[in-house]
Design a protein around this motif. Structure first.
Motif, PDB file in Angstrom:
ATOM      1  N   LYS A   1     -50.409 -20.528 -90.209  1.00 44.89           N
ATOM      2  CA  LYS A   1     -51.347 -21.449 -90.351  1.00 44.89           C
ATOM      3  C   LYS A   1     -51.811 -21.407 -92.000  1.00 44.89           C
ATOM      4  O   LYS A   1     -51.513 -20.231 -92.483  1.00 44.89           O
ATOM      5  CB  LYS A   1     -52.788 -21.140 -89.674  1.00 44.89           C
ATOM      6  CG  LYS A   1     -52.583 -21.458 -88.311  1.00 44.89           C
ATOM      7  CD  LYS A   1     -54.003 -21.428 -87.672  1.00 44.89           C
ATOM      8  CE  LYS A   1     -54.143 -21.803 -86.383  1.00 44.89           C
ATOM      9  NZ  LYS A   1     -55.512 -21.624 -85.870  1.00 44.89           N
ATOM     10  N   LEU A   2     -52.085 -22.440 -92.399  1.00 43.26           N
ATOM     11  CA  LEU A   2     -52.960 -22.581 -93.835  1.00 43.26           C
ATOM     12  C   LEU A   2     -54.288 -22.434 -93.842  1.00 43.26           C
ATOM     13  O   LEU A   2     -54.952 -22.457 -92.799  1.00 43.26           O
ATOM     14  CB  LEU A   2     -52.195 -23.715 -94.711  1.00 43.26           C
ATOM     15  CG  LEU A   2     -50.620 -23.710 -94.740  1.00 43.26           C
ATOM     16  CD1 LEU A   2     -50.361 -25.175 -95.006  1.00 43.26           C
ATOM     17  CD2 LEU A   2     -50.124 -22.693 -95.637  1.00 43.26           C
ATOM     18  N   THR A   3     -54.909 -22.433 -95.154  1.00 40.40           N
ATOM     19  CA  THR A   3     -56.289 -22.597 -95.067  1.00 40.40           C
ATOM     20  C   THR A   3     -56.434 -24.038 -94.939  1.00 40.40           C
ATOM     21  O   THR A   3     -55.628 -24.852 -94.724  1.00 40.40           O
ATOM     22  CB  THR A   3     -56.918 -22.429 -96.592  1.00 40.40           C
ATOM     23  OG1 THR A   3     -56.459 -23.483 -97.520  1.00 40.40           O
ATOM     24  CG2 THR A   3     -56.354 -21.017 -97.108  1.00 40.40           C
ATOM     25  N   LYS A   4     -57.675 -24.129 -94.285  1.00 42.06           N
ATOM     26  CA  LYS A   4     -58.293 -25.859 -93.975  1.00 42.06           C
ATOM     27  C   LYS A   4     -58.071 -26.698 -94.850  1.00 42.06           C
ATOM     28  O   LYS A   4     -57.447 -27.861 -94.855  1.00 42.06           O
ATOM     29  CB  LYS A   4     -59.552 -25.473 -93.478  1.00 42.06           C
ATOM     30  CG  LYS A   4     -60.170 -27.046 -92.806  1.00 42.06           C
ATOM     31  CD  LYS A   4     -61.629 -26.738 -92.491  1.00 42.06           C
ATOM     32  CE  LYS A   4     -62.179 -27.954 -91.782  1.00 42.06           C
ATOM     33  NZ  LYS A   4     -63.588 -28.080 -91.143  1.00 42.06           N
TER      34      LYS A   4
ATOM     35  N   ASP B   1     -57.479 -21.149 -91.611  1.00 42.70           N
ATOM     36  CA  ASP B   1     -58.417 -21.753 -90.510  1.00 42.70           C
ATOM     37  C   ASP B   1     -57.914 -23.061 -90.521  1.00 42.70           C
ATOM     38  O   ASP B   1     -58.487 -23.949 -89.753  1.00 42.70           O
ATOM     39  CB  ASP B   1     -59.778 -21.747 -90.711  1.00 42.70           C
ATOM     40  CG  ASP B   1     -60.077 -22.148 -92.158  1.00 42.70           C
ATOM     41  OD1 ASP B   1     -59.164 -22.401 -92.765  1.00 42.70           O
ATOM     42  OD2 ASP B   1     -61.384 -21.935 -92.659  1.00 42.70           O
ATOM     43  N   GLY B   2     -56.851 -23.490 -90.844  1.00 44.09           N
ATOM     44  CA  GLY B   2     -56.378 -24.669 -90.742  1.00 44.09           C
ATOM     45  C   GLY B   2     -55.677 -25.092 -89.238  1.00 44.09           C
ATOM     46  O   GLY B   2     -55.782 -24.177 -88.503  1.00 44.09           O
TER      47      GLY B   2
ATOM     48  N   SER C   1     -46.736  -8.004 -91.756  1.00 39.71           N
ATOM     49  CA  SER C   1     -46.274  -9.344 -91.334  1.00 39.71           C
ATOM     50  C   SER C   1     -47.570 -10.330 -91.523  1.00 39.71           C
ATOM     51  O   SER C   1     -47.291 -11.285 -92.267  1.00 39.71           O
ATOM     52  CB  SER C   1     -45.913  -9.578 -90.074  1.00 39.71           C
ATOM     53  OG  SER C   1     -45.543 -10.775 -89.530  1.00 39.71           O
ATOM     54  N   GLN C   2     -48.840  -9.688 -90.974  1.00 39.33           N
ATOM     55  CA  GLN C   2     -50.088 -10.416 -91.458  1.00 39.33           C
ATOM     56  C   GLN C   2     -50.387 -10.688 -92.787  1.00 39.33           C
ATOM     57  O   GLN C   2     -50.778 -11.678 -93.457  1.00 39.33           O
ATOM     58  CB  GLN C   2     -51.006  -9.862 -90.640  1.00 39.33           C
ATOM     59  CG  GLN C   2     -52.466 -10.447 -90.688  1.00 39.33           C
ATOM     60  CD  GLN C   2     -53.619  -9.796 -89.963  1.00 39.33           C
ATOM     61  OE1 GLN C   2     -53.545  -8.579 -89.404  1.00 39.33           O
ATOM     62  NE2 GLN C   2     -54.725 -10.415 -89.555  1.00 39.33           N
ATOM     63  N   GLU C   3     -50.354  -9.752 -93.536  1.00 38.36           N
ATOM     64  CA  GLU C   3     -50.458  -9.530 -95.040  1.00 38.36           C
ATOM     65  C   GLU C   3     -49.423 -10.619 -95.815  1.00 38.36           C
ATOM     66  O   GLU C   3     -49.656 -11.412 -96.562  1.00 38.36           O
ATOM     67  CB  GLU C   3     -50.405  -8.214 -95.802  1.00 38.36           C
ATOM     68  CG  GLU C   3     -51.497  -7.425 -95.338  1.00 38.36           C
ATOM     69  CD  GLU C   3     -50.996  -6.042 -95.801  1.00 38.36           C
ATOM     70  OE1 GLU C   3     -52.235  -5.250 -95.971  1.00 38.36           O
ATOM     71  OE2 GLU C   3     -49.907  -5.494 -95.779  1.00 38.36           O
ATOM     72  N   ASN C   4     -48.225 -10.800 -95.284  1.00 40.26           N
ATOM     73  CA  ASN C   4     -47.297 -11.680 -95.769  1.00 40.26           C
ATOM     74  C   ASN C   4     -47.555 -13.216 -95.496  1.00 40.26           C
ATOM     75  O   ASN C   4     -47.198 -14.015 -96.304  1.00 40.26           O
ATOM     76  CB  ASN C   4     -45.839 -11.374 -95.241  1.00 40.26           C
ATOM     77  CG  ASN C   4     -45.107 -10.205 -96.109  1.00 40.26           C
ATOM     78  OD1 ASN C   4     -45.323 -10.263 -97.635  1.00 40.26           O
ATOM     79  ND2 ASN C   4     -44.578  -9.266 -95.537  1.00 40.26           N
ATOM     80  N   THR C   5     -48.266 -13.389 -94.158  1.00 42.99           N
ATOM     81  CA  THR C   5     -48.613 -14.739 -93.871  1.00 42.99           C
ATOM     82  C   THR C   5     -49.625 -15.024 -94.759  1.00 42.99           C
ATOM     83  O   THR C   5     -49.569 -16.383 -95.392  1.00 42.99           O
ATOM     84  CB  THR C   5     -49.044 -14.721 -92.289  1.00 42.99           C
ATOM     85  OG1 THR C   5     -48.058 -14.119 -91.519  1.00 42.99           O
ATOM     86  CG2 THR C   5     -49.592 -15.995 -91.853  1.00 42.99           C
ATOM     87  N   LYS C   6     -50.391 -14.219 -95.091  1.00 43.46           N
ATOM     88  CA  LYS C   6     -51.586 -14.604 -96.350  1.00 43.46           C
ATOM     89  C   LYS C   6     -51.010 -14.947 -97.410  1.00 43.46           C
ATOM     90  O   LYS C   6     -51.559 -15.649 -98.292  1.00 43.46           O
ATOM     91  CB  LYS C   6     -52.755 -13.515 -96.062  1.00 43.46           C
ATOM     92  CG  LYS C   6     -53.488 -13.334 -94.792  1.00 43.46           C
ATOM     93  CD  LYS C   6     -54.473 -12.527 -94.699  1.00 43.46           C
ATOM     94  CE  LYS C   6     -55.344 -12.405 -93.436  1.00 43.46           C
ATOM     95  NZ  LYS C   6     -56.402 -11.536 -93.704  1.00 43.46           N
ATOM     96  N   ALA C   7     -50.045 -13.998 -97.887  1.00 46.97           N
ATOM     97  CA  ALA C   7     -49.584 -14.206 -99.002  1.00 46.97           C
ATOM     98  C   ALA C   7     -48.909 -15.577 -99.061  1.00 46.97           C
ATOM     99  O   ALA C   7     -48.836 -16.287-100.275  1.00 46.97           O
ATOM    100  CB  ALA C   7     -48.527 -13.208 -99.546  1.00 46.97           C
TER     101      ALA C   7
END
Length: 115
Positions: free
Chosen positions: A9-12, A55-56, A86-92
């Motif tokens: 997901k991306l930010t809203k 939260d998109g 993996s979670q940090e890479n998703t945020k990056a």
């Protein structure tokens, strides 16, 4: 695993912007996200683990988001952030899509994205 296979997901705010851009340019959010990611990386933006809410409402799998750029995207993330989970890479990844999408905020057509 650099990025998860499902539920990216991306930010809203970014999510909504890419949907609006699709209406203006007819380019789908996943293609716009690919462009934005590489624009951000090439511009020198770097994710410093600042809080980011993914939260998109658009939740797609990795293959849909990244398509033919999967390997290049994951290797870029690994090169820039070798210690990330993996979670940090998703945020990056989401951070870079958010930053890169700012470069085409004024685009009104597909031609504006190309030039």
């Amino acid at each position: 695993m650099i990025l998860p296979n499902r539920g990216m997901k991306l930010t809203k705010e970014t999510d909504e912007f890419l949907r609006r851009m699709k209406g203006r340019t007819k380019v789908t959010p996943n293609i716009l996200a690919r462009m934005a990611f590489f624009i951000s990386v090439e511009s020198g933006n770097r994710y410093n683990n600042e809080p980011i809410d993914l939260d998109g409402t658009l939740s797609l799998d990795k293959v849909t988001w990244l398509g033919d750029t999967t390997l290049a995207t994951e290797m870029t993330l690994q090169m820039l952030y070798p210690e990330h989970t993996s979670q940090e890479n998703t945020k990056a990844w989401a951070y870079h899509v958010m930053q890169g999408s700012k470069s085409f905020r004024n685009a009104k057509s597909i031609e504006d994205l190309v030039f």
